[in-house]
Design a protein around this motif. Sequence first.
Motif, PDB file in Angstrom:
ATOM      1  N   ASP A 192      36.142  45.334  36.593  1.00 10.63           N
ATOM      2  CA  ASP A 192      36.353  45.179  35.152  1.00 10.63           C
ATOM      3  C   ASP A 192      37.197  43.953  34.815  1.00 10.63           C
ATOM      4  O   ASP A 192      37.082  43.395  33.717  1.00 10.63           O
ATOM      5  N   ASN A 193      38.052  43.534  35.754  1.00 10.65           N
ATOM      6  CA  ASN A 193      38.944  42.397  35.488  1.00 10.65           C
ATOM      7  C   ASN A 193      38.364  41.078  36.000  1.00 10.65           C
ATOM      8  O   ASN A 193      39.109  40.151  36.321  1.00 10.65           O
ATOM      9  N   GLU A 241      39.610  37.999  34.245  1.00  9.11           N
ATOM     10  CA  GLU A 241      40.987  37.648  34.610  1.00  9.11           C
ATOM     11  C   GLU A 241      41.003  36.883  35.924  1.00  9.11           C
ATOM     12  O   GLU A 241      41.746  35.907  36.085  1.00  9.11           O
TER      13      GLU A 241
END
Length: 522
Positions: free
Chosen positions: A489-490, A493
């Motif tokens: 999900d990151n 980032e």
Amino acid sequence: MRRAGFHHRQHGKPAGGAVKGLMGRLSIAVVVLMICTVSLLFRSSSNGGSRSAYRSEVNVEELWRSAASGDWRPSSAPRSEWPPPPIESNGYLRVRCNGGLNQQRTAICNAVLAARIMNATLVLPELDANSYWHDDNGFHGIYDVEHFIMSLRYDVRIVESIPEIRKNGKTKKLKALQIRPPRDASVGWYTTVALKKMKEHSAIYLTPFSHRLAEEIDNPEYQRLRCRVNYHALRFKPQIMKLGQSIVDKLRNQGHFMSIHLRFEMDMLSFAGCFDIFTPEEQKILKKYREENFAPKKLVYSERRAIGKCPLTPEEVGLILRAMHFDNSTRIYLAAGQLFGGERFMKPFRSLFPHLENHSSVEPTEELQGNAQGLLGSAVDYMVCLLSDIFMPTYDGPSNFANNLLGHRLYYGFRTTLRPDRKGLAPIFIDREKGKTADFEEAVRQVMLKTNFGGPHKRIPPESFYTNPWPECFCQMSPQNSADKCPPDNVLEILNSQLESETTSDSESFTLLNSTSSVAER
């Protein structure tokens, strides 16, 4: 006696051999059953799961909903190491994207990938103003440039124009070496021939750039980059998005609606060589257009028609929909240019489905009226067809508009598509014209039920990657194959951290270089 004999065989000396033989046969049967089961599971998974299998009957209410996903979801983020583009590239890449809106769209995707392959800085792609559309809107006039550049910052460096250089006390633009790339060029051509010229001249200009990079590339990350460009970075300008959404809202206020790309236009009819249904005067126009725009080729209408090479007529489209149990209250948005042959071909279709709309009838704005057949009109049509409940292309072979939309709707959530099998339908329509109308609608239904309705399915040539980006641009949370696992999900980032690290590293190197130069000067 038989029982005694059987009893004797069970308890006598040979019984062990009989049991072994029986067990052996059972083992073979079990192995065969396992092989069949594995084979069935493999076929099921390779086609996106059993829920995307062919339908056995037509249910109109189901068709208005999205197709079964088989637990697949769209995902074009990198799933393996994907370093950001370095500050210093190997040079500048210019491209000229020829053709209509969607041919240019695929060319832009290929240009971004080519820049990534060569570690080049991409100059904002040029959209050919002298092609079919005769439209000089350009990239800035159709797409959101800032969004395009920002969306791809983890993949390539993009500049809006080629920079100026200072040489012999004069400032002038860097001149790019013009190259005509081969059609469907391999990745190898870009890493050798093109890259060598780029390093020699600092910039290259690839023109024309339609279909100049192979579609099938054995690198899923490269394919996912194409999807990031096509489905995320290439966003229409806000005004176009607003126009498209306004049309969709007005249509949807009255319930479900379907969109049809009615490819019954002069260029496609000329390309297909389907002349015989037209008047002698109309045939002259089509033949003249073909001679001026396509390579010479002997085309026999009856042969072309029999193998499904002719675009469906408006009436045939209506008959297919009626056979699929759509009634005359169905609202239909027509995405089409100037239909060839005029109202006499539309009249039978309109009698079957009277609620026909296009962008001019739903949203009669001056902006659209002035550019209905240009890139703006095509962009609005694209948006409406993307967001419609059902999309039906009538000639998806060489049609870039239909092909791109099929892939985009797949990525957008497996939205329902009706893809007529023209080859399978041709003999049914020919029989109808000869007066054989018994069981006509049932025959049409049986052909249509064998087609895919928008769910995940294996890409088989000549189907294009842009028509079907499954499985590269999709993932599963609990996959059988680890390559299909969704990224974390990151992931954004992580990419952002890598980009910041690269920028910091390059900045430090630049500072050190300047410092060293100062010391050397002293």
